[in-house]
Scaffold this active site. Structure first.
Site, short mmCIF file in Angstrom:
data_model
loop_
_atom_site.label_atom_id
_atom_site.label_comp_id
_atom_site.label_asym_id
_atom_site.label_seq_id
_atom_site.Cartn_x
_atom_site.Cartn_y
_atom_site.Cartn_z
N HIS A 72 -34.84 -50.89 -112.54
CA HIS A 72 -34.84 -49.69 -111.69
C HIS A 72 -35.00 -48.42 -112.53
O HIS A 72 -34.59 -48.37 -113.68
CB HIS A 72 -33.61 -49.64 -110.77
N ASN A 129 -32.39 -54.36 -114.25
CA ASN A 129 -33.28 -54.96 -113.26
C ASN A 129 -34.59 -54.17 -113.14
O ASN A 129 -35.38 -54.41 -112.23
CB ASN A 129 -32.58 -55.03 -111.90
N ASP A 179 -30.94 -38.59 -109.27
CA ASP A 179 -30.22 -39.28 -108.19
C ASP A 179 -28.75 -38.87 -108.13
O ASP A 179 -28.24 -38.19 -109.02
CB ASP A 179 -30.35 -40.81 -108.35
N GLU A 238 -34.76 -49.40 -106.64
CA GLU A 238 -34.38 -50.77 -106.96
C GLU A 238 -35.54 -51.73 -106.69
O GLU A 238 -36.38 -51.47 -105.82
CB GLU A 238 -33.19 -51.18 -106.08
P1 PGA Z 1 -27.46 -46.90 -118.44
O1 PGA Z 1 -28.16 -46.93 -117.02
O2 PGA Z 1 -28.08 -45.79 -119.20
O3 PGA Z 1 -26.01 -46.66 -118.13
O4 PGA Z 1 -27.72 -48.24 -119.06
C1 PGA Z 1 -29.53 -46.84 -116.93
C2 PGA Z 1 -29.94 -46.95 -115.49
O5 PGA Z 1 -29.28 -47.67 -114.72
O6 PGA Z 1 -30.94 -46.32 -115.13
#
Ligand code: PGA
Length: 244
Positions: free
Chosen positions: A138, A136, A67, A143
């Site tokens: 995702h 959450n 992404d 999302e």
């Molecule tokens: P993080 O993010 O590794 O910074 O915890 C993970 C994500 O949002 O996919």
């Protein structure tokens, strides 16, 4: 789904690195799906170490990132382009022409998304996809919601994600509200998936994912339960609420 409980973040990073390195040794032109965020940083450091110390060769590896924030140019330090070059690409011998990251400044987003999926298909799909997970649930920027899209697309970030990611920005107002992300279909078509989760703030979502035996668009990562070759690597903190 294979579950590995690593002792700590370093152990998690080394284990993830070992899996990636072993796939590259088996298939030097591996199509490698990459993730950003805090979690894979240690994995990238370990891969750089293997490149320097053991000559792990990325010269034929093809990469596709999950992404990119919409509206951030490649030279913006908050962009995922910048993150990937700073933390990984500039330290190893991946060929620039083999690197793919969605273009966050595209005006014809639909065309960029279609081309991204076509490119992935042209390389025969992703061999190994590295994933983090949001609090959450995702994966990429897919999302939680009423539906999940299968293909690469533009998406709105949820308030949870904007809040979680604001730690990388000067203020929450600077966090982009939109992103371009691979869809669930592309991720699920990866031949092999490695999901990483580290720290106490991932314990809740990991318990939900691993204890509930249910898939729901409210927890996008739950679709990984349907995939045949997923390795989940958590450290002890992220595993602290698991019942099984
Ligand atoms: P993080 O993010 O590794 O910074 O915890 C993970 C994500 O949002 O996919």
């Amino acid at each position: 789904m294979d579950l590995i409980i690593a002792k700590d973040y370093l152990d998690l990073s080394r284990r993830a690195c070992r899996i990636i390195a072993s796939e590259i040794k088996k298939k030097p032109d591996l199509v490698l799906g990459l993730a950003t965020g805090s979690t894979p940083l240690g994995t990238y450091q370990e891969l750089v170490r293997l490149y320097r110390e053991e000559g792990l060769d990325f010269s034929q590896v093809v990469t596709f990132n999950l992404d990119e924030y919409y509206g951030l140019s490649k030279d913006n330090p908050q962009s995922y382009h910048y993150y990937m070059y700073e933390n990984f690409f500039k330290h190893v011998n991946v060929k620039p022409e083999n690197i793919h990251i969605p273009d966050g400044t595209a005006t014809d987003v639909e065309a960029v998304c279609r081309k991204y999926d076509e490119e992935i298909a042209r390389y025969g799909g992703i061999d190994l996809q590295l994933l983090g997970i949001g609090n959450n649930g995702h994966i990429g920027f897919n999302e939680p919601g009423d539906e999940l899209l299968t293909v690469t697309h533009m998406t709105e970030l949820t308030d949870d994600t904007i809040r979680a990611n604001s730690r990388f920005f000067n203020s929450i107002d600077e966090v982009p509200r939109k992103a371009i992300t691979m869809g669930l279909g592309t991720i699920m078509q990866a031949k092999k998936i490695v999901l990483l989760a580290s720290g106490k703030n991932k314990a809740g979502i990991m318990a939900e994912l691993l204890d509930e035996n249910a898939v729901s668009t409210k927890n996008p990562a739950s679709f990984l339960l349907l995939h045949k070759d997923v390795t989940v690597i958590v450290d002890e903190e992220a595993a602290s609420l698991l019942k099984k």
